[in-house]
Design a protein around this motif. Structure first.
Motif: not given
Length: 177
Positions: A31-36, A91-101, A161-167
């Motif tokens: 989740t931390a990686l996805r957030w960044v 994480a890149l797959t689950w992050t909208p636009g993550g692969g290009t950002r 608890e943050m690991a269950t947050r989708r957005e």
């Protein structure tokens, strides 16, 4: 956004913020990686995903007890690299636009997690880690606690608890801004 003005040969330039993320495969570190990834643009940040590992050393007796041979240290390190690459790719797959950002520098460090992350975060603008609850964990012995106590930069800790947050983006969008 944190930036540094660098003087080289009489020219002033702006270097990008360095964010180090501890990745151990736990839901909180994912989740931390996805957030960044979700909160930053490629021009804003240099992202270093760090996976710390310590080799498993065993005797023939240990292998006989658990029925599995212990991998050579080089293979253990290669396995740690594969695991980190898989988590970053997910994480890149689950992050909208993550692969290009954001380009993600992947670093595997042979070290206990706390000291290894603090070492990798030397000179960083932010260290981001996930905190996992384990039944045998005592707070002062946790990796996140070690990082908060010893890092020379701000440390952001994602609780389990943050690991269950989708957005994640609206939740903490202003922290790195």
């Amino acid at each position: 956004m944190l930036t540094h003005h660098v003087v080289r040969g009489g020219e002033v330039g702006v270097s990008r913020q360095l964010v180090v993320v501890g990745v151990d495969g736990s839901p909180a570190s994912f989740t931390a990686l996805r957030w960044v990834l979700a909160c930053r643009r490629p021009t804003d940040v240099r992202l270093r995903a760090v996976h710390c590992w310590t080799p498993v050393l065993a005797t023939g007796r240990d292998a006989a007890v658990n029925g599995r041979p212990v991998l050579p240290i080089a293979e253990q390190q290669a396995q740690a690299r594969r695991e980190l690459a898989q988590v970053v790719a997910a994480a890149l797959t689950w992050t909208p636009g993550g692969g290009t950002r954001v380009a993600v520098q992947q670093q595997v460090v042979r070290s206990p997690a706390g000291p290894g992350l603090v070492s990798q975060a030397a000179g960083a603008d932010l260290l981001v880690v996930g905190h996992c609850r384990r039944s045998i964990e005592v707070l002062p012995r946790s990796v996140s606690w070690y990082c908060v106590r010893h890092a020379n930069c701000p440390v952001l800790v994602f609780p389990p608890e943050m690991a269950t947050r989708r957005e994640l983006t609206p939740l903490l969008a202003g922290v790195l801004a």
